[in-house]
Design a protein around this motif. Sequence first.
Motif, PDB file in Angstrom:
ATOM      1  N   ARG A 111      52.681 -24.205  47.876  1.00  0.00           N
ATOM      2  CA  ARG A 111      53.025 -24.212  46.447  1.00  0.00           C
ATOM      3  C   ARG A 111      51.801 -24.506  45.598  1.00  0.00           C
ATOM      4  N   GLY A 112      51.948 -24.295  44.321  1.00  0.00           N
ATOM      5  CA  GLY A 112      50.900 -24.656  43.387  1.00  0.00           C
ATOM      6  C   GLY A 112      50.914 -26.154  43.136  1.00  0.00           C
ATOM      7  N   VAL A 113      49.761 -26.713  42.878  1.00  0.00           N
ATOM      8  CA  VAL A 113      49.642 -28.136  42.592  1.00  0.00           C
ATOM      9  C   VAL A 113      48.692 -28.316  41.407  1.00  0.00           C
ATOM     10  N   ASN A 114      48.766 -29.475  40.770  1.00  0.00           N
ATOM     11  CA  ASN A 114      47.883 -29.718  39.634  1.00  0.00           C
ATOM     12  C   ASN A 114      46.457 -29.996  40.120  1.00  0.00           C
ATOM     13  N   LYS A 115      45.537 -30.081  39.163  1.00  0.00           N
ATOM     14  CA  LYS A 115      44.121 -30.250  39.492  1.00  0.00           C
ATOM     15  C   LYS A 115      43.870 -31.481  40.355  1.00  0.00           C
ATOM     16  N   GLN A 116      44.449 -32.597  39.968  1.00  0.00           N
ATOM     17  CA  GLN A 116      44.219 -33.846  40.690  1.00  0.00           C
ATOM     18  C   GLN A 116      44.739 -33.774  42.120  1.00  0.00           C
ATOM     19  N   ASP A 117      45.953 -33.254  42.291  1.00  0.00           N
ATOM     20  CA  ASP A 117      46.527 -33.141  43.628  1.00  0.00           C
ATOM     21  C   ASP A 117      45.715 -32.182  44.508  1.00  0.00           C
ATOM     22  N   PHE A 118      45.280 -31.070  43.920  1.00  0.00           N
ATOM     23  CA  PHE A 118      44.481 -30.120  44.698  1.00  0.00           C
ATOM     24  C   PHE A 118      43.166 -30.762  45.109  1.00  0.00           C
ATOM     25  N   SER A 119      42.522 -31.445  44.173  1.00  0.00           N
ATOM     26  CA  SER A 119      41.262 -32.120  44.467  1.00  0.00           C
ATOM     27  C   SER A 119      41.446 -33.178  45.552  1.00  0.00           C
TER      28      SER A 119
END
Length: 123
Positions: A111-119
């Motif tokens: 799934r897609g995740v926000n910037k912080q979670d992806f980082s």
Amino acid sequence: MKKIILIVTLLVSSLFAQMKWIDYDDALEIAKKENKIIVVMLSRENCVACEYMEDIVFDDDAVVAELLNDFIPVHIDIYKGFIPNDDLTYIGTPTFHFVNKHERKIGRIDRGVNKQDFSNKLK
């Protein structure tokens, strides 16, 4: 003094970071030479979460700089591209697979995740 120069260099380079997707075979060759991990993004057209990742997350200079420094990014459209490894499965899009230089899957984000979670996942 060396730390200041390093920090300034990283900040300046991250200001102009732009996502650069490469072909899976080229990524595998680089991974073997540089001992880096390949990040494969499986997506499709008209996928809202995929567009979010591309337009928001991968538009963030810090995320892109971190990704390009430590990983080799590959983008494959599940309907238009060829998925080169049977382990690169998906239920929905986007799906991110983390693959080592031996083509073994070592991680996955569904799934897609926000910037912080992806980082955070990159760490």
